[in-house]
Motif scaffolding. Structure first.
Motif, PDB file in Angstrom:
ATOM      1  N   ALA A  78     -10.936 -26.238 -15.883  1.00 31.25           N
ATOM      2  CA  ALA A  78     -10.798 -24.787 -16.067  1.00 31.25           C
ATOM      3  C   ALA A  78     -10.658 -24.415 -17.535  1.00 31.25           C
ATOM      4  O   ALA A  78     -10.771 -23.238 -17.888  1.00 31.25           O
ATOM      5  CB  ALA A  78      -9.588 -24.282 -15.285  1.00 31.25           C
ATOM      6  N   ASN A  82     -15.149 -25.493 -18.853  1.00 31.03           N
ATOM      7  CA  ASN A  82     -15.539 -24.134 -18.483  1.00 31.03           C
ATOM      8  C   ASN A  82     -15.943 -23.322 -19.708  1.00 31.03           C
ATOM      9  O   ASN A  82     -16.983 -22.649 -19.708  1.00 31.03           O
ATOM     10  CB  ASN A  82     -14.379 -23.458 -17.740  1.00 31.03           C
ATOM     11  N   LEU A  99     -14.088 -18.634 -15.055  1.00 27.13           N
ATOM     12  CA  LEU A  99     -12.928 -18.538 -14.178  1.00 27.13           C
ATOM     13  C   LEU A  99     -12.841 -19.795 -13.336  1.00 27.13           C
ATOM     14  O   LEU A  99     -13.799 -20.565 -13.225  1.00 27.13           O
ATOM     15  CB  LEU A  99     -12.995 -17.298 -13.297  1.00 27.13           C
ATOM     16  N   SER A 100     -11.684 -20.017 -12.769  1.00 20.63           N
ATOM     17  CA  SER A 100     -11.543 -21.093 -11.789  1.00 20.63           C
ATOM     18  C   SER A 100     -11.690 -20.475 -10.410  1.00 20.63           C
ATOM     19  O   SER A 100     -11.631 -19.254 -10.244  1.00 20.63           O
ATOM     20  CB  SER A 100     -10.172 -21.775 -11.911  1.00 20.63           C
ATOM     21  N   GLY A 102      -9.599 -20.363  -8.256  1.00 22.46           N
ATOM     22  CA  GLY A 102      -8.350 -19.708  -7.876  1.00 22.46           C
ATOM     23  C   GLY A 102      -8.222 -18.293  -8.398  1.00 22.46           C
ATOM     24  O   GLY A 102      -7.429 -17.499  -7.865  1.00 22.46           O
ATOM     25  N   ASP A 103      -8.972 -17.951  -9.455  1.00 19.14           N
ATOM     26  CA  ASP A 103      -8.854 -16.620 -10.042  1.00 19.14           C
ATOM     27  C   ASP A 103      -9.384 -15.557  -9.092  1.00 19.14           C
ATOM     28  O   ASP A 103     -10.477 -15.679  -8.539  1.00 19.14           O
ATOM     29  CB  ASP A 103      -9.621 -16.555 -11.367  1.00 19.14           C
ATOM     30  N   GLY A 104      -8.603 -14.505  -8.905  1.00 20.26           N
ATOM     31  CA  GLY A 104      -9.011 -13.438  -8.005  1.00 20.26           C
ATOM     32  C   GLY A 104      -9.076 -13.854  -6.550  1.00 20.26           C
ATOM     33  O   GLY A 104      -9.627 -13.128  -5.725  1.00 20.26           O
ATOM     34  N   HIS A 105      -8.537 -15.050  -6.244  1.00 20.49           N
ATOM     35  CA  HIS A 105      -8.621 -15.592  -4.880  1.00 20.49           C
ATOM     36  C   HIS A 105     -10.072 -15.657  -4.397  1.00 20.49           C
ATOM     37  O   HIS A 105     -10.354 -15.477  -3.214  1.00 20.49           O
ATOM     38  CB  HIS A 105      -7.792 -14.767  -3.901  1.00 20.49           C
ATOM     39  N   TRP A 131     -15.109 -10.484  -6.832  1.00 25.01           N
ATOM     40  CA  TRP A 131     -15.051 -10.614  -8.293  1.00 25.01           C
ATOM     41  C   TRP A 131     -16.397 -11.085  -8.838  1.00 25.01           C
ATOM     42  O   TRP A 131     -16.804 -10.691  -9.934  1.00 25.01           O
ATOM     43  CB  TRP A 131     -13.939 -11.566  -8.692  1.00 25.01           C
ATOM     44  N   ILE A 144     -17.823 -20.870 -12.765  1.00 27.36           N
ATOM     45  CA  ILE A 144     -16.665 -21.187 -11.924  1.00 27.36           C
ATOM     46  C   ILE A 144     -16.372 -22.688 -11.943  1.00 27.36           C
ATOM     47  O   ILE A 144     -17.232 -23.499 -11.606  1.00 27.36           O
ATOM     48  CB  ILE A 144     -16.929 -20.745 -10.466  1.00 27.36           C
ATOM     49  N   TYR A 155      -2.548 -25.682  -6.631  1.00 23.67           N
ATOM     50  CA  TYR A 155      -3.956 -25.810  -6.984  1.00 23.67           C
ATOM     51  C   TYR A 155      -4.493 -27.122  -6.421  1.00 23.67           C
ATOM     52  O   TYR A 155      -3.798 -28.137  -6.391  1.00 23.67           O
ATOM     53  CB  TYR A 155      -4.144 -25.793  -8.504  1.00 23.67           C
TER      54      TYR A 155
END
Length: 260
Positions: A78, A82, A99-100, A102-105, A131, A144, A155
């Motif tokens: 990440a 990235n 983003l990973s 996990g960002d923004g689900h 997103w 991603i 995580y």
């Protein structure tokens, strides 16, 4: 059209290859396509772990991931990997947002139940591509990393091929392309199979023709094709310049995976 492109291996380590992949993706975007990039970073993670004095262990192509390894994956995948991809796309005038999962689900994970236990290795349990749609609306490329957040607040390290497949399904992509270190899927004769039908995979796996990291890749291909993705191709990263032509012309590189 919507494309999901998965990058990994040498394409992330070799500056010339990364430049070539970034240029090809930028051309796809310049032609009016919406592109999401999903990446791993296993080579870089293994090197970082070695510097930490940790030996990497793999079972059926998946990394055994204790808490320390998971934290290193967050840092490497990440972080450095990235942002190097974001920079590579930017060099070709392509705006990218890193983003990973996990960002923004965007991607939610659950622990992958295996014997033996793999630790903080997860599988995708839920997706929310809003997103990604927002980034596309702004004319940019979501990049991603293959890390997702579990419902337990932890995580999880996700196989990047599985993440790419889940991304293609969630966004209703027209095509999923794996840019790889290998020329394609090799048959029992050692030659690259230009076309591979899903019903052929179990037999090749049982005969140990397909092993290691190719196993989760082909499972990801199967999941994408059986959930609505129209085209799936495994393409050597050295041939990334062919990426913009995959749909419109006949390309004799890599392996096209088909339903039947």
């Amino acid at each position: 059209m919507k494309y999901v492109v998965k990058l990994g291996g040498a394409s992330l380590e070799d500056k010339a290859l990364l430049h070539s992949c970034g240029k090809a993706i930028a051309e796809l975007v310049g032609d009016g396509n919406q592109v999401a990039v999903v990446h791993g970073g296993g080579v870089q993670l293994t090197k970082t772990l070695a510097q930490m004095g940790k030996v990497s262990q793999f079972i059926s192509g998946l990394r055994v991931t204790d808490a320390e390894t998971r934290d290193a994956a967050l840092m490497v995948l990440a972080g450095r990997v990235n942002k190097s991809l974001v920079a590579a796309l930017g060099q070709h005038g392509c705006a990218a947002v890193g983003l990973s999962g996990g960002d923004g689900h965007v991607f939610r994970a659950r622990k992958k139940i295996t014997t033996p236990d793999l630790g903080f290795v997860g599988e995708i349990a839920a997706t929310d591509p809003r997103w990604l749609d927002a980034i596309w609306t702004m004319g940019a490329v979501p990049v991603i990393s293959s890390i997702a957040l579990g419902f337990d607040g932890e995580y999880y390290n996700i196989n990047a091929d599985e993440m790419a497949s889940a991304c293609a399904v969630a966004t209703k992509a027209d095509a999923l392309v794996f840019l790889t270190d290998v020329p394609g899927v090799k048959g029992a004769d050692g030659e690259v199979m230009r076309w591979l039908k899903l019903p052929e995979i179990p037999g090749l796996e049982a005969a140990s023709v397909i092993t290691g990291g190719m196993l989760p890749k082909l499972h990801a291909c199967r999941d994408a094709l059986t959930h609505g993705v129209k085209r799936v191709r495994i393409l050597p990263a050295e041939s990334a310049q062919l990426l913009p032509d995959l749909i419109s012309t006949r390309v004799n590189e890599g392996t096209e995976v088909m339903v039947a």
